[in-house]
Scaffold this active site. Structure first.
Site, PDB file in Angstrom:
ATOM      1  N   HIS A 196       0.798  -1.232   0.000  1.00 59.20           N
ATOM      2  CA  HIS A 196       0.000   0.000   0.000  1.00 59.20           C
ATOM      3  C   HIS A 196       0.833   1.287   0.000  1.00 59.20           C
ATOM      4  CE1 HIS A 196       0.575  -0.265   4.391  1.00 59.20           C
ATOM      5  NE2 HIS A 196       0.272   1.018   4.442  1.00 59.20           N
ATOM      6  N   ASP A 197       2.015   1.245   0.602  1.00 57.38           N
ATOM      7  CA  ASP A 197       2.823   2.468   0.651  1.00 57.38           C
ATOM      8  C   ASP A 197       4.000   2.456  -0.311  1.00 57.38           C
ATOM      9  OD1 ASP A 197       1.384   4.038   2.368  1.00 57.38           O
ATOM     10  OD2 ASP A 197       2.421   3.345   4.181  1.00 57.38           O
ATOM     11  N   LYS A 200       5.763   5.469  -1.727  1.00 61.26           N
ATOM     12  CA  LYS A 200       6.680   6.321  -0.964  1.00 61.26           C
ATOM     13  C   LYS A 200       8.120   6.132  -1.406  1.00 61.26           C
ATOM     14  CE  LYS A 200       3.921   6.927   3.163  1.00 61.26           C
ATOM     15  NZ  LYS A 200       3.701   6.502   4.558  1.00 61.26           N
ATOM     16  N   HIS A 249      -6.498   3.989  -0.747  1.00 56.68           N
ATOM     17  CA  HIS A 249      -6.405   3.618   0.673  1.00 56.68           C
ATOM     18  C   HIS A 249      -6.404   4.822   1.626  1.00 56.68           C
ATOM     19  CE1 HIS A 249      -1.940   4.112   0.336  1.00 56.68           C
ATOM     20  NE2 HIS A 249      -1.950   4.220   1.647  1.00 56.68           N
ATOM     21  N   HIS A 250      -6.366   6.048   1.066  1.00 57.53           N
ATOM     22  CA  HIS A 250      -6.501   7.237   1.927  1.00 57.53           C
ATOM     23  C   HIS A 250      -7.779   8.014   1.660  1.00 57.53           C
ATOM     24  CE1 HIS A 250      -2.814   7.208   4.248  1.00 57.53           C
ATOM     25  NE2 HIS A 250      -2.146   6.855   3.162  1.00 57.53           N
ATOM     26  N   ASP A 278      -4.522   0.113   8.450  1.00 64.20           N
ATOM     27  CA  ASP A 278      -3.348   0.987   8.302  1.00 64.20           C
ATOM     28  C   ASP A 278      -3.330   2.015   9.440  1.00 64.20           C
ATOM     29  OD1 ASP A 278      -1.141   2.300   7.244  1.00 64.20           O
ATOM     30  OD2 ASP A 278      -2.288   3.407   5.738  1.00 64.20           O
TER      31      ASP A 278
HETATM   32 FE   LIG Z   1      -0.440   5.385   2.834  1.00 65.51          FE
END
Ligand SMILES: [Fe+2]
Length: 335
Positions: A196-197, A200, A249-250, A278
């Site tokens: 999911h991240d 980044k 997801h945000h 999360d």
């Molecule tokens: Fe995230």
């Protein structure tokens, strides 16, 4: 009629030059519910497998323009796993060895009882299915290991997030159990949680590691990890579902999240699950911008945002799950 006729018909290629034998085998196959395509020589056999897929091949050894072994060799060049059953009149040992060395799956010595055909066919299809299953398991575990290595590299940049994705995935799988998701759904959810991240990966350290609140510009950049992550994963066709889940997801249940301000059930189901697990994982762990909190406090924070930030139904299921788990753990520790 064979039970396979209820589903998509099993397609068999029959390569046999002797007309009477050809006819009796193909009739028997049809009678047992198989779809049979018949050819009489090597050349036609070669052309046919290039035009359409088959579930199984039944081939005579002696053909007018070559041998069944030649055909087998060609087949194995690109159809690695299709079962190939060799029809022989002689049962000559050397021939059988050669066929085996080239990847023949089974032998049928002529003349044989046509009523045995389904047993032979099913036995070979079953073996193939088992092999496919084993291979797909192997591929899946390799995929997870590769992805895990990638995530470890990402998280190594920041000691605070190390292990975050793995722990989020663990909570996601607990939800999957509670929601009785199928194996495939579990796979998609777990993969989305781990990844999911991933967006980044391109973020500057100055933003990732900042302990004070972010400037507007920085916040804008930080938000982009949803889109970047989704684009990275979206490059893999098979993972388009995962890409969509990561993108959202945000999002917030009340429509004030990012990147697309989706609202309520317009947010993909698995993104809504991910948002909850999360957030929970972030609250109960030490982060750059906040100290870790107890599970009880984290759950209070989560449920107080039910309906605004989180899907109210899912957040309650999750809270219940964590409370039950920690009760069980306490009981286990006590005993
Ligand atoms: Fe995230």
């Amino acid at each position: 009629m064979h039970s396979n006729s209820l589903h998509k018909k099993i397609k068999i290629l029959l390569v046999e030059d002797e007309k009477v034998t050809h006819r009796s085998i193909s009739k028997a196959l049809e009678r047992h519910g198989y779809d049979c395509v018949g050819v009489y020589n090597l050349q036609d056999a070669l052309n046919t497998i290039k035009q359409q897929p088959f579930d199984l091949i039944l081939s005579d050894v002696i053909l007018p323009d070559g041998t069944g072994i030649d055909f087998l060799e060609e087949v194995r060049k690109y159809l690695f796993s299709v079962p190939f059953v060799v029809l022989t009149a002689s049962g000559k040992k050397s021939l059988m060895q050669k066929a085996l060395a080239n990847g023949a799956s089974d032998f049928l010595t002529k003349p044989f009882n046509l009523e045995n055909l389904p047993t032979i066919i099913e036995r070979n299809l079953e073996r193939r299915r088992l092999e496919d299953y084993k291979n797909s398991k192997k591929r899946t575990s390799m995929l997870f290991k590769t992805i895990q290595a990638l995530i470890t590299a990402l998280e190594a940049k920041d000691s605070y997030t190390s292990g975050h994705s793995r722990r989020v995935a663990r909570y996601a799988l607990m939800m999957a159990e509670a929601l009785k998701l199928t194996e495939h759904e579990k796979f998609i959810l777990e993969l989305s949680a781990i990844l999911h991240d991933i967006g980044k990966i391109g973020m500057p350290d100055s933003i990732l590691k900042k302990s004070t609140s972010l400037l507007d510009m920085e916040y804008k950049t930080a938000k982009e990890h949803t889109i970047i992550g989704s684009n990275i994963v979206g490059k893999i066709d098979e993972l388009h579902e995962v890409a969509a889940i990561i993108r959202h997801h945000h999002e917030r249940f009340d429509g004030t999240g990012y990147p697309d301000s989706l609202k309520g059930e317009a947010i993909p189901y698995f993104s809504r699950i991910l948002a909850i697990v999360d957030a929970y994982e972030s609250i109960v762990s030490d982060r750059v911008y906040s100290k870790q909190k107890s599970p009880e406090t984290a759950l209070e924070e989560l449920t107080s945002n039910a309906g605004t930030q989180f899907d109210p139904v899912l957040v309650n299921i999750f809270a219940e799950l964590i409370r039950n788990t920690s009760i069980r753990e306490r009981q286990n520790n006590a005993s």
